[in-house]
Motif scaffolding. Sequence first.
Motif, short mmCIF file in Angstrom:
data_model
loop_
_atom_site.label_atom_id
_atom_site.label_comp_id
_atom_site.label_asym_id
_atom_site.label_seq_id
_atom_site.Cartn_x
_atom_site.Cartn_y
_atom_site.Cartn_z
N ALA A 63 108.16 -77.91 -56.12
CA ALA A 63 109.01 -77.85 -57.30
C ALA A 63 109.56 -79.24 -57.58
CB ALA A 63 110.14 -76.85 -57.11
N LEU A 64 109.77 -79.52 -58.85
CA LEU A 64 110.39 -80.78 -59.25
C LEU A 64 111.90 -80.70 -59.05
CD1 LEU A 64 108.53 -81.39 -62.64
CD2 LEU A 64 108.04 -82.50 -60.46
N GLY A 65 112.52 -81.86 -58.88
CA GLY A 65 113.96 -81.91 -58.95
C GLY A 65 114.40 -81.72 -60.39
N VAL A 66 115.65 -81.39 -60.60
CA VAL A 66 116.14 -81.17 -61.96
C VAL A 66 115.95 -82.42 -62.81
CG1 VAL A 66 118.18 -80.67 -63.36
CG2 VAL A 66 117.79 -79.41 -61.23
N PRO A 90 100.81 -76.83 -64.06
CA PRO A 90 101.62 -75.77 -64.70
C PRO A 90 102.43 -74.93 -63.73
CG PRO A 90 99.46 -75.88 -65.73
CD PRO A 90 99.42 -76.81 -64.55
N HIS A 91 101.84 -74.56 -62.59
CA HIS A 91 102.56 -73.67 -61.68
C HIS A 91 103.74 -74.38 -61.02
CE1 HIS A 91 101.79 -69.48 -60.93
NE2 HIS A 91 102.23 -69.60 -59.68
N MET A 92 103.68 -75.71 -60.95
CA MET A 92 104.80 -76.46 -60.41
C MET A 92 106.02 -76.30 -61.32
SD MET A 92 105.06 -80.51 -59.36
CE MET A 92 103.57 -80.47 -58.38
N HIS A 138 107.50 -72.92 -60.63
CA HIS A 138 108.30 -72.98 -59.40
C HIS A 138 109.63 -73.69 -59.67
CE1 HIS A 138 105.00 -71.36 -57.29
NE2 HIS A 138 104.31 -72.46 -57.13
N SER A 139 109.58 -74.76 -60.46
CA SER A 139 110.81 -75.51 -60.77
C SER A 139 111.78 -74.63 -61.54
CB SER A 139 110.46 -76.76 -61.58
OG SER A 139 109.52 -77.56 -60.88
N PHE A 140 111.27 -73.90 -62.51
CA PHE A 140 112.10 -72.97 -63.28
C PHE A 140 112.81 -72.00 -62.35
CE2 PHE A 140 112.01 -68.53 -64.70
CZ PHE A 140 112.90 -68.56 -65.77
N ALA A 141 112.06 -71.36 -61.47
CA ALA A 141 112.63 -70.34 -60.58
C ALA A 141 113.66 -70.95 -59.64
CB ALA A 141 111.52 -69.67 -59.79
N LEU A 191 113.57 -72.51 -50.90
CA LEU A 191 113.67 -73.75 -51.66
C LEU A 191 115.13 -74.10 -51.93
CD1 LEU A 191 110.86 -73.53 -54.37
CD2 LEU A 191 111.06 -75.25 -52.59
N ASP A 192 115.91 -73.05 -52.27
CA ASP A 192 117.32 -73.25 -52.57
C ASP A 192 118.06 -73.76 -51.34
OD1 ASP A 192 120.16 -71.23 -53.43
OD2 ASP A 192 119.60 -73.17 -54.24
#
Length: 322
Positions: free
Chosen positions: A120-123, A263-265, A268-271, A302-303
């Motif tokens: 996942a990307l950072g914000v 795209p799936h990254m 994951h970032s959204f979630a 991840l959180d």
Amino acid sequence: MSADAAPISAADAALVERYLEHVRVEKRLAERTLALYSLDLEKLAQFAAQSGVALTTVGNHHVRRWVAQMHAGGRSGRGIALILSGWRGFYAWLGREGLISANPVQDVRAPKQPRPLPKALGVDEAVQLADHADEADDPWLDARDAAMVELLYGGGLRVGELIGLDVAPSDAALRAGRGWLDLQSAEVQVHGKGDKRRTVPVGRGALQALQQWLAVRDQVPAQPQAAQALFIGRRGTRLTAQSVWQRLKRRSLRAGLATPVHPHMLRHSFASHVLQSSGDLRAVQELLGHANIGTTQVYTRLDFQHLAKAYDAAHPRARRKG
């Protein structure tokens, strides 16, 4: 064999040699594969010797104990699975030879591999990608790509769900199993996995990007079969998943991100980012369209990872590195 390993009996060594000759002739294995078989069977014979049993009297409980020992020693689940496959073949051959009555490896499975965390990307990185405007790019393509990024990151859509969207609701889309954009309600109706539909809200950033895209979309005439497609390519056909992957990779690199984005990254970032902000796992499950909340729970890891990094960086009692 290590210096402290128990000696393998002559009878067991002979059995292993007979089997290796059998697979060499019958399966015509490459030398490299045969060498791997030999190593795995030597390990089996050593385990048997250390336990004081002959290869022909090994039981299911022995094999399970040896699997546990290998796992405790750091062997991966995949590596153990490969070893068990070799052992299983050996004992199947012993059965055909009439030397054993049951295969002791038959019902033994390797430990499961821990499920890898999704990338996942950072914000800040996600915002950087969404806000990027490529002045060197075709303005039509840039407007389309910006809208795609906003929907993928802002709504957690799968790439198949994205390219299946129509510009507006219609009976034809419903019959064809497609989703659609509803600008008036600021939401998309998504047709997801398992023929399930869900409603995903469209945020302000995505809404603005979609309006800008729709204002220029018709500069390229759509082909009849793609007349209602929300996202089309330069040839007027509905965009493909491969095209989305390529355009997203290009955009992420031009935006200065260290890692090419797929795209799936963004899903994951959204979630991950919604969970970080809200802590509401059930809401994330609904938004992603997961049938089982167990699938969504990976984002709690991840959180926690995010929180652990924040702790290490900020807390005066955090464990110092180095």
